[in-house]
Scaffold this motif. Structure first.
Motif, mmCIF file in Angstrom:
data_model
loop_
_atom_site.group_PDB
_atom_site.id
_atom_site.type_symbol
_atom_site.label_atom_id
_atom_site.label_comp_id
_atom_site.label_asym_id
_atom_site.label_seq_id
_atom_site.Cartn_x
_atom_site.Cartn_y
_atom_site.Cartn_z
ATOM 1 N N ASN A 790 0.816 -1.220 0.000
ATOM 2 C CA ASN A 790 0.000 0.000 0.000
ATOM 3 C C ASN A 790 0.844 1.262 0.000
ATOM 4 O O ASN A 790 0.448 2.303 0.523
ATOM 5 C CB ASN A 790 -0.936 0.008 1.213
ATOM 6 C CG ASN A 790 -2.045 -0.995 1.042
ATOM 7 O OD1 ASN A 790 -2.923 -0.827 0.197
ATOM 8 N ND2 ASN A 790 -1.985 -2.075 1.811
ATOM 9 N N MET A 791 2.026 1.162 -0.591
ATOM 10 C CA MET A 791 2.942 2.299 -0.608
ATOM 11 C C MET A 791 2.307 3.555 -1.210
ATOM 12 O O MET A 791 2.649 4.661 -0.833
ATOM 13 C CB MET A 791 4.182 1.947 -1.441
ATOM 14 C CG MET A 791 5.345 1.481 -0.643
ATOM 15 S SD MET A 791 5.707 2.511 0.746
ATOM 16 C CE MET A 791 6.431 1.310 1.823
ATOM 17 N N ASP A 837 3.848 9.989 -5.916
ATOM 18 C CA ASP A 837 3.382 11.063 -6.786
ATOM 19 C C ASP A 837 2.721 12.105 -5.899
ATOM 20 O O ASP A 837 1.690 11.807 -5.299
ATOM 21 C CB ASP A 837 2.369 10.490 -7.791
ATOM 22 C CG ASP A 837 1.943 11.553 -8.788
ATOM 23 O OD1 ASP A 837 2.727 12.499 -8.975
ATOM 24 O OD2 ASP A 837 0.838 11.443 -9.361
ATOM 25 N N PRO A 838 3.197 13.308 -5.686
ATOM 26 C CA PRO A 838 4.440 13.842 -6.285
ATOM 27 C C PRO A 838 5.668 13.158 -5.686
ATOM 28 O O PRO A 838 5.578 12.611 -4.597
ATOM 29 C CB PRO A 838 4.394 15.319 -5.852
ATOM 30 C CG PRO A 838 3.595 15.319 -4.580
ATOM 31 C CD PRO A 838 2.571 14.255 -4.749
ATOM 32 N N LEU A 846 6.352 14.186 3.592
ATOM 33 C CA LEU A 846 6.270 12.721 3.509
ATOM 34 C C LEU A 846 7.640 12.104 3.749
ATOM 35 O O LEU A 846 7.783 11.099 4.442
ATOM 36 C CB LEU A 846 5.743 12.305 2.124
ATOM 37 C CG LEU A 846 5.656 10.799 1.899
ATOM 38 C CD1 LEU A 846 4.751 10.155 2.939
ATOM 39 C CD2 LEU A 846 5.115 10.471 0.517
ATOM 40 N N GLN A 847 8.654 12.750 3.211
ATOM 41 C CA GLN A 847 9.997 12.160 3.371
ATOM 42 C C GLN A 847 10.392 12.139 4.850
ATOM 43 O O GLN A 847 10.889 11.135 5.356
ATOM 44 C CB GLN A 847 11.010 12.978 2.572
ATOM 45 C CG GLN A 847 12.366 12.308 2.571
ATOM 46 C CD GLN A 847 13.345 13.045 1.698
ATOM 47 O OE1 GLN A 847 13.318 14.258 1.634
ATOM 48 N NE2 GLN A 847 14.203 12.330 1.029
ATOM 49 N N LEU A 848 10.131 13.231 5.526
ATOM 50 C CA LEU A 848 10.476 13.260 6.948
ATOM 51 C C LEU A 848 9.622 12.259 7.713
ATOM 52 O O LEU A 848 10.083 11.607 8.641
ATOM 53 C CB LEU A 848 10.276 14.664 7.508
ATOM 54 C CG LEU A 848 11.243 15.703 6.906
ATOM 55 C CD1 LEU A 848 10.927 17.091 7.419
ATOM 56 C CD2 LEU A 848 12.685 15.353 7.226
#
Length: 1703
Positions: A790-791, A837-838, A846-848
């Motif tokens: 579910n990434m 996406d993005p 999201l990255q953090l």
């Protein structure tokens, strides 16, 4: 060919004529009337054929006449004739040329035949042809025909009976078909019929058309007949059976339902006649109880009768099926009856037939829905649908509980067939569980000892009955065992299948409609019809309990794979349907059932048991009977396929899984896979069960969370058969697919799934506490799988997912945490790698979010988790390192979160990450992270687990600094931008900006952080780290310092460098002196590093050297900082304390640093020439370093950029000063500060120890002292302007002290030359150089400097004394070098001779230059020189080195040759008065030394030494005696006495061995004698005293000669033949030679100079000489000859005697 075609007509005519002819032939004899009729018939036919075009119509018109002959023929009752006639009649009928009247006649004739019992079959055939070919027969004629058939049915002949029965059925059908056809014809013009009054007469059929009327009358009479009443219409019936009547009713109802539904008259018949009839006929069955005695009831009860009962049920089935809508109430009664017939008290056959009937209903889902709507959903109505289902359930249960009446014996399950007669079709192929063998097990159910075989009763979805079709049986048949069960089972399955597929179809349609609606009206809400949903929900609610009870029981009892499969499928479809309809309780109940079936019996699983309790607490009753939900039986004969450990605590030991369990498990997987979206909260049940199964089967998680077969840790408790082994990969696969399919779930369902997994996992964690049992990792593994698939929407489940996994990571059970970490890190890696996406680069949040759990892992204390965390960081870096961006601080934080208690491997992994970051990713990370990188690298340097890592991390710091250097501009810009933003923010918030080293610009701060880190590492406890860090720190500052802005240097000097020096000094002085044992046995520590103190010494050396180098190379830059002088003082203070430290290494290095900061260039190697080249060009030292310090393996910086870079970073104030004008560097205060440091260092280090010294007191080393002294000349160049006598004295003390220091015996071989070589040590050279520099400076300096000469002489003469008297160092005992043992700590005095001699040479040289200087004269330098030289001259052979006295002599001669003229010149001043006695003493001590020459002296050596003595005498004769008048008298006297002493060989009369050698100095004596004589007879005798001295000396000499000769003559005489001793012979020879010399001298001298007395003495010798002639020695003789020769001059008397006398 149709019947109306011309050919057919022609054929018909021909056939008719033929028939008539045959008839006339037959009847010719017996029946003439018939014959006539036949013949007239032929004529009639011919006439018709001739007259009419439409022959058939004409025939029909005249059919009565045409038929007549045949009817008459039948009347004959002759079989042959009758048959012929019937055939002909049939032919006419088939061509439809029979009119109504004719038909009536035919029927009447047939009736007569029937009554006579003739040609019965032919009759039936004829009736059938008549009725089927046309519709001419109506009303009474029709009823007569029908009655005729009925009557034939009841004959004695079986064939006739059966044929009649068939004919009746066909005829009844024909009647109704006519009505249907009639309706069709009138369909368009159907007028509304008046409603039928309820009480209208049954005969009132006036409204019906003809065919309908016939049908109505027929049906009504059939009801009458069945009810045993007289028929209204079928007049003439004689007998009738109920069974036949019921069959006919059933066929009509079944075949023509439309008739009854369209015509009210018929509907009325149904309601009024059929239903009551059925109910009445049922009564015996209802009342009957099997096994009850007739006595119990007053009237004997009629027994149920199988044929009727079975037919009634068939009728009921048809009624329900077709006329349900008409007969709602009646159907309710029928259905209730049906349910009652299933009762256990009814006869077996009745139950079987009832069950078949129920089955028929179950395959009609729409019908069932109608029941539900009509009954269950109405108030005050029987819950018919529910009852049906429950009845089926109870029926099935009762079969297990009550054994078959006919089969009461306990049946053990027979293999290969059932015990009963009917075997059914046994399931072939491999039996349950897939054990293939020759025997096939029959499919069956078995429960608590009751074994019921299973038969194939009908194709799925159709209810093909067996007993409902037994229309020929009169007695109830024996029902095979298992038949009822099989039908009930099929019924259940069909019921479920029907309902679910129907509802699902309708749901699908509804969803489609909803989708279309949304497309058309996107803004509106879709509202489904409420009604449909209510019905569906009611249906499910009504049936689920019964279904579940029955299915669970069957599932438990099933021994057949297919049956099990079907049951499971039913439960599965029900569960899914309930889920779709949102009915939670039934859904959970079905799922629980499947779950329970998957697990071993009595397996304690809390989720399931709590659920089951909820279910059983609800009481389900079927009309008063409660439905028992039977608990599963455990002793089922299932094949065991796996034995494993239970996951739950209750069942101890092992648990057993059967093939059926595995089958259920697959169903469960299937359910979850296909219907995950409707599971909701029941995910808990499903997953809990799967977890337990997975556990028992020993599946262990593998990469990515998939479960693979793995052996359990506990050992061999898991046993799997081959059958299940092949299944396992499949199961594991399905399991994975199940979680893969979670990507198709909507968000809510997904959350249900995640929650379920988390709570499962929490349970597993609970269980894993406090025991080291292998934990269940199912939930963790599946959380991972779910996350991975579910990434694309990871954000919605990330927090619950990772939050839980982080808890798992802290679990004490290692397997548990290991998997928690595996899952977490795999998710993070996948999340970062996923193409979002993005993309992540644009979605920082999201990255953090993704990286945060990675950081959280740092709080976990378990090493294995940290290891996992770091490994994944490494992988993230390798795969996503380029695009981490804002995630860098997190990642670096993880890498840097190391502690010393974490062990090596962790630190090693973390360090690999760091290395990767530094080598590959510095350019990609934001510059603000660079400081973090520096900190992290520093923390790796400081960790103490792994030395190599510390060292390598220092290397990384170097690489980082290099990166800063190369990317300086870019970094500066980016940091500048960042800084502005931060300042703006700080201003807005009204705060001050605080960051380390704040005032400095951000880029400089970066450097300062780097330097500070390296500074910390420079004082690490481990020497290797300190060394490496120190080298790196100084290389970095040297290589890249140009980038720093000027104010920053201030911080570097005071906060970095001096702070570091302080720390190092403190640590060094307090370091432990204990010897460190070699670590680990295999690493040897060199003795120079075997204590902490020695190791710190190395650090001190490095640090000091580094700081000094920076001060040297950056002097110009640093001087522009305001406080350079203070810094200089601090540095000198450090150098001094290091130089005075009690460690040779440190002290020596301190001096080297001293040299360096004074810019005393040591001899350069080629590699260092670059610096000189720059210096020559006049470039300041700042510029030199980028070339020399381009770090390890770095390319040289391009020189063209140097100047640019300097101007860029340091602005205009950094311009180089013009060459020659280095005034800034020549700041005298700095130099005097340096001189003071030098002086203090020198004084302290050379001051000898005061008290009695121990062996271990510290004595400075030679190299140290050498270096110390070597510094002076350079230093002096800068301070000479103000260098005072005072300073010179200070210097003298230091030089003297330095030279006096002994060296330790173990160092002596390296410093001392072998004793025989006369070489200076470098220290001694340095000392002389220092004096030389001074002397040269004085030489060229102003007058006032000249006063220093005497001091220099004094110093040098002190050194000259060392040749005979080495200096003492305190009270230290020193040994002569030859006696020292190298391996003992003794002190060895140096060989000072070469040094003293060199000093002497310097003295002579210097004196040569300075003899006339005023100061030299005033300070009596010459006297001091002579005084000093007296010592070696006096010692002569006793000197430590022979060369010493020789040098002393030659030096004395040289000095005197310069000094005596000066002395004479200044004789009057009295400045030299004290010198003359010294000189005389010196001559005396030397020429007549008390030391004895060594025994091994060779003749040549002796002669050389004698020549030296001669030289001295010659000096006296040339430089002193000629100037006697300038010289004090007593001095001259002393000289004369000396010469006198020298001229005589020996005054002592004794002949000792010792004097032989002395006596050999003939040449010397001769010279003395000559000199004596020369000055004795010199005419220049100025004073009488002098003449007296010489005359006296001469007379003494002559007197001694006389004595010697006499003694010799006497001895010679006494000795006789014996030769005299050698000494005596030598002596006599010497005397003789002296006499000859004297004679020569006298000859040369002016006669008037010679004293007369002397002549007398000379002549007096002659007789004695003559005496000697007799001597035996040839040597003596030749000497004698020489002595006697000159006497010839005395042979003539001298002339002047008289003159003399006269004068």
């Amino acid at each position: 060919m149709s019947t109306s075609s011309p050919e057919a007509v022609k054929k018909l005519l021909e056939n008719m004529q033929t028939d008539l002819r045959s008839l006339s032939m037959e009847c010719k004899k017996k029946f003439p009337p018939v014959k006539e009729a036949a013949e007239s018939g032929i004529v009639k036919i011919k006439t018709i054929a001739a007259r009419n075009t439409d022959i058939l119509a004409a025939l029909k018109e005249n059919s009565s006449e045409v038929v007549q002959p045949f009817l008459m023929g039948c009347g004959t009752k002759e079989p042959k004739i009758t048959q012929l006639c019937l055939a002909a009649i049939q032919r006419l009928m088939s061509h439809e040329v029979v009119s109504e009247a004719a038909a009536g006649n035919i029927i009447n004739m047939l009736w007569q035949l029937m009554e006579n019992g003739l040609e019965e079959l032919k009759l039936l055939q004829t009736v059938l042809v008549l009725l089927t070919t046309n519709t001419v027969v109506h009303d009474e004629v029709l009823s007569k025909a029908i009655v005729l058939c009925f009557r034939l049915h009841f004959t004695k002949d079986n064939i006739t009976n059966n044929t009649a029965a068939a004919t009746v059925r066909q005829v009844v059908t024909v009647v109704f078909e006519r009505m249907v056809a009639e309706d069709e014809r009138f369909k368009g013009i159907m007028e509304q019929q008046p409603p039928v009054q309820g009480n209208t007469n049954r005969r009132s059929v006036s409204t019906l058309r003809p065919s309908a009327k016939d049908a109505y009358m027929l049906f009504q009479d059939l009801c009458q007949l069945v009810n045993a009443d007289a028929p209204y219409w079928l007049v003439g019936m004689t007998e009738m059976t109920r069974t036949f009547g019921l069959e006919l009713l059933e066929s009509v109802l079944n075949d023509f339902p439309g008739v009854f539904l369209q015509h009210q008259e018929f509907s009325f018949l149904l309601k009024e006649r059929v239903c009551p009839l059925v109910i009445k006929l049922f009564s015996p069955n209802i009342k009957f109880r099997q096994g009850s005695s007739s006595a119990a009831s007053p009237a004997p009860v009629e027994k149920p009768y199988f044929p009727i009962c079975m037919r009634l049920l068939r009728v009921v089935s048809v009624l329900i099926k077709h006329f349900y809508s008409l007969l709602v109430t009646e159907c309710e009664i029928f259905l209730s009856l049906l349910v009652k017939f299933l009762d256990g008290e009814k006869p077996q056959w009745l139950r079987a037939v009832a069950v078949e009937s129920v089955h028929r209903l179950c395959v009609q889902p729409h019908l069932l829905r109608s029941f539900c709507q009509s009954y269950d959903m109405k108030q005050h109505s029987t819950k018919v649908f529910r009852d049906i289902v429950n009845a089926l359930g109870s029926f099935i249960q009762s079969l297990f509980i009550v054994p078959n009446a006919g089969n009461t014996a306990a049946v053990s399950a027979p293999v290969g067939g059932s015990g009963s007669g009917t075997q059914g079709t046994a399931q072939g192929g491999p039996g349950a569980g897939g054990v293939s063998g020759t025997l096939t097990t029959q499919a069956a159910f078995e429960y608590r000892g009751t074994w019921i075989p299973l038969m194939t009763v009908s194709v799925q979805g159709s209810a093909k009955a067996t007993y409902l079709e037994m229309l020929d049986k009169v007695e109830p048949p024996s029902i095979p065992e298992g038949y009822a069960m099989s039908v009930a089972f099929s019924a259940l399955l069909d019921l479920v299948r029907g309902i679910t597929s129907m509802i699902e179809r309708e749901l699908a349609l509804e969803e489609e409609a909803a989708a279309q609606f949304r497309e058309a009206h996107p803004d509106q809400e879709w509202k489904p019809q409420a009604g449909a949903h209510l019905v569906w929900e009611e249906m499910v609610s009504a049936c689920w309990c019964g279904l579940l009870a029955a299915l669970s029981l069957l599932l438990d009892a099933s021994t057949d794979e297919t049956a099990t499969e079907n049951i499971l499928k039913a439960e599965l479809t029900m569960a899914s349907l309930c889920g779709r309809l949102g009915l939670v309780t039934p859904r959970d109940a079905f799922i629980t059932a499947i779950c329970k079936a998957s697990l071993p019996p009595h397996y304690a699983l809390t989720v399931l048991s709590s659920n089951a309790a909820n279910l059983s607490s609800k009481a389900y009753s079927i009309q008063g009977q409660s439905v028992q939900i039977i608990s599963p039986s455990s002793e089922s004969h299932q094949q065991v396929v796996a034995v494993g450990q239970p996951l739950s605590a209750q069942p101890q030991g092992t648990v057993v899984l059967t093939a059926k369990n595995i089958q259920c498990m697959r169903t469960l997987l299937n359910l979850a896979h296909c219907h995950g979206a409707v599971l909701g909260t029941s995910w808990q049940l499903v997953l809990a069960t799967l977890q337990h199964l997975v556990w028992i089967l020993g599946l262990k998680p593998s990469v990515g969370g998939a479960l693979k077969p793995g052996r359990a840790v506990e050992g061999p408790s898991t046993v799997l058969t081959t059958a299940v082994m092949t299944d396992l990969p499949v199961i594991s696969n399905i399991l994975s697919r199940l979680f893969e399919s979670s990507q198709y779930l909507d968000d809510v369902s997904l959350h249900h799934l995640i929650n379920a997994l988390c709570s499962l996992s929490l349970e597993a964690m609970e269980m894993a506490y406090g025991n080291n049992k292998e934990p269940s990792l199912f939930a963790v593994a599946k959380l991972l799988e779910t996350g991975l698939v579910n990434m694309d929407r990871i954000e919605i489940l990330w927090r619950p997912l990772t939050g839980h996994l982080l808890e798992v990571c802290q679990h004490p059970n290692s397997r548990m945490r290991e998997w928690g970490a595996e899952a977490l890190t795999a998710l993070i890696k996948a999340g970062l790698a996923y193409k979002h996406d993005p993309p992540l680069a644009q979605n920082q949040r999201l990255q953090l979010l993704l990286l945060n759990p990675l950081k959280e892992l740092s709080n976990v204390l378990h090493a294995d988790i940290r290891q996992k965390q770091l490994e994944s960081v490494l992988q993230i870096l390798q795969s996503q390192g380029d695009c981490l961006g804002p995630g860098w601080p997190l990642v670096l934080g993880v890498i840097g979160a190391i502690r010393n208690d974490q062990g090596e491997s962790l630190i090693r992994t973390a360090f690999q990450c760091l290395q990767l970051v530094v080598t590959d990713f510095l350019p990609t990370m934001p510059c603000t992270c660079l400081q973090i990188v520096v900190d992290v690298a520093g923390s790796f340097g400081l960790q103490n687990q792994e030395l190599n890592i510390s060292l390598t991390s220092i290397g990384l710091l170097w690489n980082i600094s290099d990166y800063f250097f190369q990317r300086g501009e870019a970094i500066t810009q980016e940091l500048g931008r960042e800084e502005e933003a931060l300042q703006k923010q700080a201003r807005e918030n009204g705060e001050t900006l605080n960051r380390p080293f704040h005032p400095a610009p951000p880029f400089d701060c970066l450097w300062l952080c780097l330097y500070a880190k390296l500074g910390e590492l420079c004082v690490d406890p481990r020497p290797a780290v300190r060394k490496s860090a120190g080298q790196t720190l100084f290389s970095t500052i040297a290589a890249h310092g140009t980038l720093l802005q000027q104010p920053t240097w201030h911080i570097v000097v005071w906060k970095v460098l001096f702070q570091l020096l302080d720390c190092v000094r403190t640590s060094s002085t307090t370091a432990d002196k204990e010897k460190i044992e070699s670590g680990g046995g295999n690493i040897l520590i060199h003795h120079s590093r075997d204590t902490a103190e020695k190791q710190w010494a190395e650090t001190w050396v490095l640090t000091l050297a580094g700081v000094a180098r920076i001060f040297n190379t950056r002097r110009y830059l640093l001087q522009q900082l305001g406080d350079f002088f203070e810094a200089w003082e601090v540095l000198l203070n450090h150098i001094q304390s290091a130089a005075l430290s009690k460690n040779n290494e440190v002290s020596l290095a301190a001096l080297k640093s001293f040299q360096e900061i004074l810019q005393i260039v040591t001899p350069v190697k080629d590699s260092d020439k670059a610096g000189d080249a720059f210096a020559a060009m006049g470039v300041p030292p700042v510029l030199i370093d980028p070339l020399s310090a381009s770090g390890p393996g770095r390319p040289l910086v391009r020189s063209d950029s140097l100047v640019e870079r300097l101007t860029r970073y340091n602005g205009a104030e950094m311009q180089a000063p013009p060459p020659g004008e280095e005034s800034a560097l020549e700041d005298s205060a700095l130099w005097w500060s340096a001189w003071n440091t030098w002086y203090r260092t020198g004084t302290d280090s050379t001051r000898p120890p005061s008290g009695p010294t121990e062996k271990f007191s510290f004595i400075p080393s030679q190299p140290f002292l050498t270096a110390l002294i070597q510094i002076f000349p350079a230093l002096y160049q800068h301070v000479k302007a103000n260098f005072s006598m005072e300073d010179l004295k200070k210097l003298g003390v230091i030089l003297h002290g330095a030279v006096s220091v002994p060296i330790s015996s173990d160092a002596s071989p390296f410093i001392l030359p072998s004793y025989t070589e006369a070489v200076l040590t470098s220290l001694q050279e340095a000392v002389l150089t220092a004096l030389d520099v001074l002397q040269k400076a004085i030489c060229v300096g102003p007058e006032n400097l000249q006063v220093m000469y005497p001091a220099i002489f004094e110093q040098l003469l002190l050194f000259v004394e060392f040749s005979c008297k080495p200096p003492q160092y305190g009270r230290m005992e020193t040994k002569h070098v030859a006696n020292a043992k190298y391996n003992q700590a003794e002190w060895v005095a140096l060989n000072y001779v070469p040094f003293a001699e060199r000093s002497l040479e310097v003295v002579v040289d210097l004196y040569h230059k300075t003899a006339c200087h005023k100061a030299v004269i005033n300070e009596k330098v010459l006297q001091n020189i002579i005084k000093t030289l007296r010592m070696p001259l006096g010692l002569k052979y006793a000197c430590p080195s022979e060369s010493t006295w020789k040098l002393a002599v030659s030096s004395l001669l040289k000095v005197l040759s310069i000094g005596l003229p000066v002395a004479r010149q200044h004789a009057s001043s009295g400045k030299f008065d004290t010198m003359w006695p010294e000189l005389a003493n010196a001559f005396e001590d030397f020429l007549f030394t008390k030391s004895i020459p060594p025994d091994n002296l060779s003749i040549q050596e002796f002669q050389k030494n004698e020549a030296i003595d001669v030289e001295v005498v010659q000096l006296i004769s040339t430089e002193i005696l000629p100037f006697a008048n300038f010289i004090p008298k007593d001095f001259v006297g002393q000289i004369m006495a000396m010469l006198n002493k020298g001229s005589i060989h020996s005054q002592s009369p004794s002949f000792t061995e010792a004097e032989i050698d002395v006596r050999m100095r003939e040449e010397f004596s001769k010279v003395c004698f000559e000199t004596l004589l020369q000055f004795s007879f010199s005419n220049k005798v100025s004073t009488p005293q002098e003449g007296y001295i010489s005359r006296m000396a001469l007379s003494v000499l002559l007197k001694r000669s006389q004595d010697v000769l006499r003694r010799y003559v006497d001895d010679e005489r006494l000795s006789g033949r014996c030769p005299l001793p050698r000494q005596q012979v030598t002596e006599i020879i010497f005397v003789l030679k002296a006499i000859s010399t004297l004679m020569d001298s006298l000859k040369k001298t002016q006669p008037e100079n010679v004293d007369g007395n002397t002549w007398a003495q000379v002549i007096a010798l002659y007789p004695t000489l003559v005496e000697c002639i007799t001597c035996s020695s040839s040597e003596v003789s030749s000497a004698l000859k020489e002595a006697l020769g000159p006497f010839k001059d005395f042979m003539q008397p001298p002339i002047s005697k008289v003159q003399n006398g006269e004068s």
